[in-house]
Motif scaffolding. Sequence first.
Motif: not given
Length: 241
Positions: A4-15, A45-50, A120-124
């Motif tokens: 959950t943390l990884a998905a939310l972090l990924f969503a955050h960096v995208l946003a 956030a919805m897209a990343a968590t499904g 991906a989040a780390g790269a961004i």
Amino acid sequence: MPETLAALLFAHVLADFVFQTAWMVRHKRRADGLALHGLVVLATAMAATGGFDPGLLWLTALHVGIDALKARSKGGLAAFMADQAAHLAVIAALAFGRPDIWAGGLWAGATALPALMAVAAGAILATRAGGFAVGLLMGPFAARLPEAITAESLPGAGRVIGLLERGLIFALVLLGQPEGVGLLIAAKSILRFGAVRDDRALSEYVIIGTLASFGWALVVAYATLSGLAALPPLGIRAVAP
């Protein structure tokens, strides 16, 4: 919880660093600018968590509130870091309080996906977010350089160099080849030496910017490795030395 943390972090960096437009940044003091950014935060956030979870509405509301406060600050590196720290604290709190968000989403069966999101989040964060952070740090120093020096630079070249060097450092660390960072530092020093050796102000500017850029990328890369240790493995073999 790690998924959950990884998905939310990924969503955050995208946003914040991919889908946030210059218009949104300029109009964050207006309701429409904040609302549009809030929709992007919720959608990613919805897209990343499904799926949809009520906690994502809470996350979006707090994200918008934090951004509204930042929009009324003086800006600068301190404001940027405080803003991102607050967002990360909210994300961590939601992941801790609702660790089942990932398990209830559409992607729960994709065991390798959280690790891919973390990478991906780390790269961004290493490249795009690092560019903003280093730029804010160097802004006051750049203003003191003579116009003749700054005018000689290729437009946008410094930004591209920064993106490339941070991306390379991130990749080298994740591939288990941190020794390559030393070669990168040496190569950049050799290429820059002739241009800055006779100008103390410019040489100090380059040194500060280089150390900040490399340091940011290294911190993000090793933080990403720590996060990956808590997630199901990707199944990619480490590169042999």
